[in-house]
Design a protein around this motif. Structure first.
Motif, PDB file in Angstrom:
ATOM      1  N   TYR A 121      10.409  -0.106 -16.473  1.00 14.02           N
ATOM      2  CA  TYR A 121      10.831   0.919 -15.249  1.00 14.02           C
ATOM      3  C   TYR A 121      11.543  -0.222 -14.247  1.00 14.02           C
ATOM      4  O   TYR A 121      11.002  -1.238 -14.117  1.00 14.02           O
ATOM      5  CB  TYR A 121       9.898   1.451 -14.527  1.00 14.02           C
ATOM      6  CG  TYR A 121       9.214   2.794 -15.261  1.00 14.02           C
ATOM      7  CD1 TYR A 121       9.611   3.969 -14.739  1.00 14.02           C
ATOM      8  CD2 TYR A 121       8.501   2.666 -16.263  1.00 14.02           C
ATOM      9  CE1 TYR A 121       9.412   5.095 -15.567  1.00 14.02           C
ATOM     10  CE2 TYR A 121       8.047   3.539 -17.171  1.00 14.02           C
ATOM     11  CZ  TYR A 121       8.573   4.993 -16.956  1.00 14.02           C
ATOM     12  OH  TYR A 121       8.159   6.232 -17.316  1.00 14.02           O
ATOM     13  N   GLY A 125      12.215   3.618  -9.951  1.00 10.94           N
ATOM     14  CA  GLY A 125      11.796   4.461 -10.801  1.00 10.94           C
ATOM     15  C   GLY A 125      12.536   4.691 -11.964  1.00 10.94           C
ATOM     16  O   GLY A 125      12.325   5.714 -12.948  1.00 10.94           O
ATOM     17  N   GLN A 165       0.246  -0.075 -12.100  1.00 15.41           N
ATOM     18  CA  GLN A 165      -0.801   1.249 -11.977  1.00 15.41           C
ATOM     19  C   GLN A 165      -0.242   2.138 -11.118  1.00 15.41           C
ATOM     20  O   GLN A 165      -0.189   1.753  -9.880  1.00 15.41           O
ATOM     21  CB  GLN A 165      -2.102   0.872 -11.914  1.00 15.41           C
ATOM     22  CG  GLN A 165      -2.929   2.108 -11.964  1.00 15.41           C
ATOM     23  CD  GLN A 165      -4.438   1.721 -12.080  1.00 15.41           C
ATOM     24  OE1 GLN A 165      -4.789   0.802 -11.554  1.00 15.41           O
ATOM     25  NE2 GLN A 165      -5.086   2.763 -12.665  1.00 15.41           N
ATOM     26  N   GLU A 166       0.420   3.185 -11.297  1.00 18.91           N
ATOM     27  CA  GLU A 166       0.795   4.336 -10.387  1.00 18.91           C
ATOM     28  C   GLU A 166      -0.549   5.094 -10.023  1.00 18.91           C
ATOM     29  O   GLU A 166      -1.383   5.572 -10.873  1.00 18.91           O
ATOM     30  CB  GLU A 166       1.744   5.335 -11.066  1.00 18.91           C
ATOM     31  CG  GLU A 166       2.928   4.879 -11.751  1.00 18.91           C
ATOM     32  CD  GLU A 166       3.842   4.235 -10.507  1.00 18.91           C
ATOM     33  OE1 GLU A 166       4.163   4.850  -9.461  1.00 18.91           O
ATOM     34  OE2 GLU A 166       4.291   2.941 -10.495  1.00 18.91           O
ATOM     35  N   ARG A 167      -0.676   5.185  -8.618  1.00 27.78           N
ATOM     36  CA  ARG A 167      -1.743   5.793  -8.096  1.00 27.78           C
ATOM     37  C   ARG A 167      -1.191   7.405  -7.724  1.00 27.78           C
ATOM     38  O   ARG A 167      -0.283   7.629  -7.724  1.00 27.78           O
ATOM     39  CB  ARG A 167      -2.041   5.245  -6.899  1.00 27.78           C
ATOM     40  CG  ARG A 167      -2.554   3.789  -6.835  1.00 27.78           C
ATOM     41  CD  ARG A 167      -3.379   3.381  -5.667  1.00 27.78           C
ATOM     42  NE  ARG A 167      -2.606   3.583  -4.476  1.00 27.78           N
ATOM     43  CZ  ARG A 167      -1.723   2.545  -3.839  1.00 27.78           C
ATOM     44  NH1 ARG A 167      -1.535   1.374  -4.466  1.00 27.78           N
ATOM     45  NH2 ARG A 167      -1.003   2.736  -2.767  1.00 27.78           N
ATOM     46  N   CYS A 172       1.683   2.426  -5.683  1.00 20.76           N
ATOM     47  CA  CYS A 172       1.264   1.595  -6.991  1.00 20.76           C
ATOM     48  C   CYS A 172       0.657   0.236  -6.741  1.00 20.76           C
ATOM     49  O   CYS A 172       0.436  -0.298  -5.576  1.00 20.76           O
ATOM     50  CB  CYS A 172       2.768   1.608  -7.542  1.00 20.76           C
ATOM     51  SG  CYS A 172       3.931   0.387  -6.638  1.00 20.76           S
ATOM     52  N   ASP A 195      -0.996   6.123 -16.667  1.00 19.02           N
ATOM     53  CA  ASP A 195      -0.648   5.638 -15.247  1.00 19.02           C
ATOM     54  C   ASP A 195      -0.294   4.181 -15.302  1.00 19.02           C
ATOM     55  O   ASP A 195       0.222   3.785 -14.126  1.00 19.02           O
ATOM     56  CB  ASP A 195      -1.889   5.547 -14.582  1.00 19.02           C
ATOM     57  CG  ASP A 195      -2.689   7.033 -14.288  1.00 19.02           C
ATOM     58  OD1 ASP A 195      -1.967   8.004 -14.355  1.00 19.02           O
ATOM     59  OD2 ASP A 195      -3.953   7.249 -14.198  1.00 19.02           O
ATOM     60  N   TYR A 196      -0.094   3.449 -16.197  1.00 16.18           N
ATOM     61  CA  TYR A 196       0.303   2.206 -16.285  1.00 16.18           C
ATOM     62  C   TYR A 196       1.993   2.374 -16.775  1.00 16.18           C
ATOM     63  O   TYR A 196       2.123   2.986 -17.603  1.00 16.18           O
ATOM     64  CB  TYR A 196      -0.290   1.150 -17.149  1.00 16.18           C
ATOM     65  CG  TYR A 196      -1.833   0.978 -16.481  1.00 16.18           C
ATOM     66  CD1 TYR A 196      -2.024  -0.140 -15.497  1.00 16.18           C
ATOM     67  CD2 TYR A 196      -2.870   1.751 -16.894  1.00 16.18           C
ATOM     68  CE1 TYR A 196      -3.252  -0.343 -15.229  1.00 16.18           C
ATOM     69  CE2 TYR A 196      -4.112   1.562 -16.448  1.00 16.18           C
ATOM     70  CZ  TYR A 196      -4.268   0.498 -15.341  1.00 16.18           C
ATOM     71  OH  TYR A 196      -5.815   0.097 -14.979  1.00 16.18           O
ATOM     72  N   ARG A 197       2.507   1.222 -16.048  1.00 15.94           N
ATOM     73  CA  ARG A 197       4.101   1.116 -16.558  1.00 15.94           C
ATOM     74  C   ARG A 197       4.401  -0.452 -16.458  1.00 15.94           C
ATOM     75  O   ARG A 197       3.701  -1.037 -15.588  1.00 15.94           O
ATOM     76  CB  ARG A 197       4.956   1.974 -15.849  1.00 15.94           C
ATOM     77  CG  ARG A 197       4.934   1.822 -14.402  1.00 15.94           C
ATOM     78  CD  ARG A 197       5.896   2.525 -13.777  1.00 15.94           C
ATOM     79  NE  ARG A 197       5.771   4.032 -14.020  1.00 15.94           N
ATOM     80  CZ  ARG A 197       6.547   5.000 -13.243  1.00 15.94           C
ATOM     81  NH1 ARG A 197       7.510   4.772 -12.645  1.00 15.94           N
ATOM     82  NH2 ARG A 197       6.368   6.414 -13.734  1.00 15.94           N
ATOM     83  N   ARG A 233       8.210   2.511   0.500  1.00 19.97           N
ATOM     84  CA  ARG A 233       6.821   2.415   0.215  1.00 19.97           C
ATOM     85  C   ARG A 233       6.073   1.833   1.448  1.00 19.97           C
ATOM     86  O   ARG A 233       4.819   1.900   1.545  1.00 19.97           O
ATOM     87  CB  ARG A 233       6.393   1.754  -0.893  1.00 19.97           C
ATOM     88  CG  ARG A 233       6.673   0.345  -0.986  1.00 19.97           C
ATOM     89  CD  ARG A 233       5.894  -0.266  -2.384  1.00 19.97           C
ATOM     90  NE  ARG A 233       6.020   0.361  -3.429  1.00 19.97           N
ATOM     91  CZ  ARG A 233       6.999  -0.088  -4.435  1.00 19.97           C
ATOM     92  NH1 ARG A 233       7.661  -1.299  -4.241  1.00 19.97           N
ATOM     93  NH2 ARG A 233       7.086   0.506  -5.780  1.00 19.97           N
TER      94      ARG A 233
END
Length: 472
Positions: A121, A125, A165-167, A172, A195-197, A233
């Protein structure tokens, strides 16, 4: 990176014979399981390559079966050995050591070598799909992404791959920068969580390097997308007038001018960490830590609910360390038993020059302590390179199959949408902040000075002047 061997397991091999497996954890997460004989083989390889005088002591063989106490003693000795090898600037970065860890990781997760598509990514995004081998190391994957995006070879070293890790709240958490001793596909797959990328992000701190990146079309688009994302963000603070100017530049398609304006803003280029705990200025204080501009920035909430802000320059840190400990999870009982599960508690502690003749330890308790440590080390490395007159260069690696083949199919970096309206909650945080006079305050009175309220400072006899990047 923090290496530990917190536990052992009794396992069976293909012949049904039992053996003791030592679980090597990196940053508190299982990386691989290995036998004593495998680590002994690594030790012999390192000795052959670098000589007996360089290699740390290795626990000796035993003739008889080890007792549980002896197994635990060997576990501690092997943990110290792995930490000593990793901390050695030559051994820790050697191909002998890193290839051992990569192979052990793949064997532990039982993932065969095969062609696979991996999703990487961008900061905005956007998803980039690259064709790799499951056994490809971090540099291989990074080069595959660069090839897909048509990023020039000379700019690859300006970027790195990060595990993120996306929250649930849309935010993140940057878990770590992927290292040379791991296989990205295996690392992300072994987490068993959507949740991880893996995210591509610039890996340098000095904004002067932005010019090198912006000279290239793809580099400019990557940096622009990251800058917009950081503003959205709330990592970069923007007031209403600055937001209006930035949006106007976006509408004109003036990406370079957009980035140059962003460079003047507070916390440009910083990585922000999740809320955690610190013992400065008082024990048990909640803090939001940011890393950038050769410093750790603290936004502290005191027990009195007062907010204070200050920064610790890396050039005034004598040293730092990361420690981990096992914290029992009681499972609802008042007295956790030895069989209870344990959480890993990570702490980053650094010794800071508070005044000309006074050093003080400052501790941060955070699951991201390792990531903070990596940021500090990369800041120091970058300063040392700059001091020696060098610059960022792409790491070259010998390949058995010759030079890296760039992909025939490229993917463009999509331009992010226009900025949303500024988040008023971000401005409120700044207005609540007062300045910590007990640490370096460079940057706190820059572009957002009108929003900062001074007063009720800590004791002011620790103002530091005249110490710069040369005082490493």
């Amino acid at each position: 990176m923090h290496f530990s061997i917190p536990e052992t397991e009794v396992r069976s091999d293909e012949n049904g014979s039992t053996y003791v497996a030592y679980n090597i954890h990196v940053n508190g997460v299982l990386h691989c399981r290995v036998r004593y004989s495998q680590l002994l083989g690594l030790h012999e390889q390192i000795k052959k390559e670098y000589g007996n005088n360089v290699v740390p002591a290795f626990p000796p063989k035993k003739i008889f079966t080890l007792t549980p106490a002896e197994v635990d003693q060997r576990r501690e000795q092997l943990e110290k050995y792995m930490q000593a090898v990793r901390q050695d600037p030559i051994l820790g970065s050697s191909e002998v050591f890193n290839s051992f860890l990569r192979k052990a990781q793949q064997e532990t997760q039982q993932i065969p070598t095969e062609e696979m598509q991996l999703e990487i990514y961008l900061s905005n995004g956007q998803k980039v799909k690259v064709n790799i081998l499951t056994s490809d190391q971090t540099e291989d994957v990074l080069e595959a992404v660069a090839s897909k995006l048509d990023l020039p070879d000379e700019l690859v070293g300006y970027f790195s791959l990060f595990l993120v890790q996306e929250r649930g709240d849309g935010g993140c958490t940057y878990v770590r920068k992927l290292q040379e001793f791991e296989l990205p596909y295996v690392s992300i797959t072994s987490l068993h969580s959507p949740d991880y990328r893996i995210v591509l992000r610039k890996s340098y701190w000095d904004t002067a390097y932005d010019s090198d990146v912006m000279d290239d079309r793809v580099g400019l688009n990557l940096l622009y997308a990251q800058t917009v994302s950081d503003i959205e963000r709330g990592w970069i603070l923007v007031n209403k007038e600055q937001h209006r100017q930035l949006k106007s530049l976006q509408e004109k398609g003036s990406k370079k001018e957009f980035i140059r304006l962003a460079q003047t803003l507070k916390y440009y280029g910083y990585i922000k960490f999740d809320p955690c705990i610190t013992d400065f200025p008082e024990k048990g204080c909640h803090v939001i830590v940011g890393a950038g501009n050769n410093e750790l920035n603290f936004h502290v909430k005191l027990p009195s609910e007062q907010m204070k802000e200050g920064s610790f320059k890396v050039t005034r840190m004598r040293c730092w360390r990361v420690t981990s400990s096992q914290v029992p999870v009681a499972n609802g009982t008042a007295n956790p038993s030895s069989s209870s599960k344990c959480d890993v508690k990570l702490e980053l502690a650094f010794e800071y020059l508070m005044s000309k003749d006074r050093l003080q330890w400052v501790t941060i308790t955070s699951p991201q302590a390792i990531m903070m440590s990596i940021c500090l080390q990369s800041m120091v490395d970058e300063l040392m390179v700059k001091k020696s007159g060098g610059s960022i260069k792409k790491m070259q690696k010998k390949r058995l199959n010759g030079t890296f083949q760039r992909s025939d199919s490229q993917q463009a970096v999509k331009s992010p949408p226009l900025l949303d309206s500024p988040d008023p909650s971000c401005e409120q945080v700044v207005k609540l902040s007062t300045k910590l006079s007990s640490v370096s305050l460079r940057g706190l009175s820059s572009s957002n000075s009108a929003s900062d309220i001074s007063g009720n400072d800590f004791h002011g006899n620790y103002a530091f002047e005249g110490i710069g990047d040369d005082d490493l």
